[in-house]
Write an enzyme that holds these catalytic residues in place. Structure first.
Site, PDB file in Angstrom:
ATOM      1  N   GLU A  30      38.941  -0.787  94.312  1.00  0.00           N
ATOM      2  CA  GLU A  30      39.991  -0.602  93.313  1.00  0.00           C
ATOM      3  C   GLU A  30      40.351  -1.918  92.659  1.00  0.00           C
ATOM      4  O   GLU A  30      40.416  -2.946  93.331  1.00  0.00           O
ATOM      5  CB  GLU A  30      41.284  -0.109  93.970  1.00  0.00           C
ATOM      6  CG  GLU A  30      41.320   1.325  94.352  1.00  0.00           C
ATOM      7  CD  GLU A  30      42.603   1.601  95.085  1.00  0.00           C
ATOM      8  OE1 GLU A  30      43.678   1.496  94.463  1.00  0.00           O
ATOM      9  OE2 GLU A  30      42.530   1.892  96.282  1.00  0.00           O
ATOM     10  N   ASP A  63      39.136   2.850  89.800  1.00  0.00           N
ATOM     11  CA  ASP A  63      38.971   3.326  91.168  1.00  0.00           C
ATOM     12  C   ASP A  63      37.574   3.933  91.315  1.00  0.00           C
ATOM     13  O   ASP A  63      37.227   4.842  90.575  1.00  0.00           O
ATOM     14  CB  ASP A  63      40.048   4.391  91.401  1.00  0.00           C
ATOM     15  CG  ASP A  63      40.218   4.740  92.860  1.00  0.00           C
ATOM     16  OD1 ASP A  63      41.322   5.132  93.242  1.00  0.00           O
ATOM     17  OD2 ASP A  63      39.238   4.648  93.618  1.00  0.00           O
TER      18      ASP A  63
END
Length: 406
Positions: A113, A10
């Site tokens: 992500e 992330d």
DNA sequence: TCTGGGGTCCTAGGACCC
DNA sequence: TCTGGGGTCCTAGGACCC
């Protein structure tokens, strides 16, 4: 059975970090990651919300999606920077391409992500924590932004883990760590528990993930029906979703737009809808798809949303046919209220239109095919010379007629 | 100077058919 | 005058995500 090894990676404060890098490259003296700063929409266009925040801004209690007005109230010397989506697209691409070298089993989950499945690679990678640090550090060195890496035995836990302490960290949340690391967290922190569900859970006296995990399933079913099992499993860190693109049945393409001013003139609405219809149907043709459902989306001055959709007799990718439907929906369903946001959605997409032919349809498939390839040529021309430099005359006529009706 | 945009999935209810 | 039940298709709206 062998336990899976899943990474969730992330980008920390993606939009803000990426803008920070661009500004530094352009000679800006301040790294906006180190000051109270946000990436924000345009208040003049009535889209003044926080898109991303620095860690410093977060300390002031500023959250994503709140209004810039309210963010400024929390922090008087807050700096606001506009988003640069072209630049974000480039950075996102770099990020996802970089990750592919480690395993073919990667899933791009969003712009910032990704999931990586390392199951069955223990002969290549002996130490996954070391590997995670390597990826994290190399991204920082190569691209200049930081990431969090979550390591777990399934996607849910990997995602929860990457959300632990930020930024620039590696966390694990293996099955045997769920009780210790996840159960004490407030219920809001659980993935897929949003505002509405957390409110209901708290009303039932369930305040932590652990409390949810241990609640009787029959009790939960009373209040959450089919969602109950999913909730209880999530709280127990149970998830068997595979790291692969979810092949959804209900793909859709949509465009919506908040207007600088509320509109109450049907011709102005039609003009916007025409532009939007051109856009979504071009996207549809780019994907070589056809749509079965056309919808128009409204939000009025009081922030009430409504939408109306219709199923087509035959799947199409034709701008004109779609626009006809859009106008029909507009005329039948607009409540004559001042409109703040309007949009078009194409849904129930398919790749093959030869499903069924309406008895009363005057268009033959052959004719449609001709139209389709003609429109694709127009799309190409528009790509070269800017959109809408060429539109079919019949559509221009429609727009013209609408304008005349003013 | 108040409140984005693009998605997916689920549910409830109505229409219609047998 | 009372009034089934199952199945399917369709629509509207809401919840959630980034």
């Amino acid at each position: 059975m062998e336990k899976r090894i899943i990474f969730h990676i992330d980008v920390n404060n993606a939009f803000l970090s990426w803008t920070a890098i661009l500004l530094l490259q352009e000679g800006y003296k301040i790294d906006i990651r180190n000051i109270p700063a946000v990436i924000g929409g345009d208040e003049k266009r009535r889209s003044g919300i926080v898109l991303a925040k620095s860690m410093v801004a977060k300390k002031y209690g500023i959250v994503t999606a709140e209004t810039l007005y309210s963010a400024r109230n929390k922090c008087k010397n807050l700096k606001v920077y506009p988003p640069n989506y072209y630049w974000y697209y480039e950075k996102s691409h770099e990020f996802h391409e970089y990750l592919k070298q480690f395993t073919p089993n990667t899933l791009k989950y969003s712009v910032d992500e990704a999931f990586l499945d390392f199951t069955g690679t223990k002969y290549i990678y002996s130490d996954y924590i070391k590997l995670a640090h390597h990826i994290k550090d190399e991204i920082k060195e190569k691209f200049g932004f930081t990431v969090n890496v979550g390591i777990a035995n399934n996607m849910l836990c990997a995602k929860m883990a990457s959300d632990f302490q930020k930024p620039d960290r590696v966390h694990t949340l293996f099955d045997e760590e769920v009780k210790k690391k996840m159960w004490p967290l407030p219920i809001e922190d659980l993935f897929m528990v949003g505002r509405s569900t957390s409110k209901r859970l708290r009303e039932l006296g369930i305040n932590t993930i652990g409390e949810l995990a241990q609640k009787d399933i029959n009790f939960l079913t009373k209040y959450f029906k089919n969602q109950a099992e999913f909730l209880k499993n999530s709280a127990n860190g149970i998830d068997d979703t595979k790291v692969e693109p979810h092949k959804s049945k209900s793909e859709s393409i949509s465009v919506t737009e908040t207007m600088p001013k509320d509109l109450q003139d049907i011709n102005e609405l039609k003009e916007i809808l025409f532009r939007q219809t051109s856009e979504v149907s071009r996207q549809l043709r780019d994907k070589n798809k056809f749509c079965n459902v056309v919808a128009v989306i409204f939000k009025n001055h009081q922030f009430e949303s409504y939408s109306r959709q219709t199923k087509l007799d035959n799947p199409t990718d034709n701008t004109e046919i779609i626009y006809d439907k859009v106008v029909e929906i507009l005329e039948n369903s607009w409540k004559n209220d001042p409109i703040r946001l309007i949009g078009v959605r194409l849904a129930d997409l398919c790749s093959d239109r030869k499903t069924q032919i309406s008895l009363f349809d005057n268009n033959t498939i052959e004719e449609d095919d001709k139209n389709s390839s003609f429109q694709k040529k127009i799309d190409e021309i528009n790509k070269k010379f800017g959109s809408n430099s060429v539109v079919p005359a019949s559509i221009i006529n429609k727009i013209g007629k609408n304008k005349l009706r003013k």
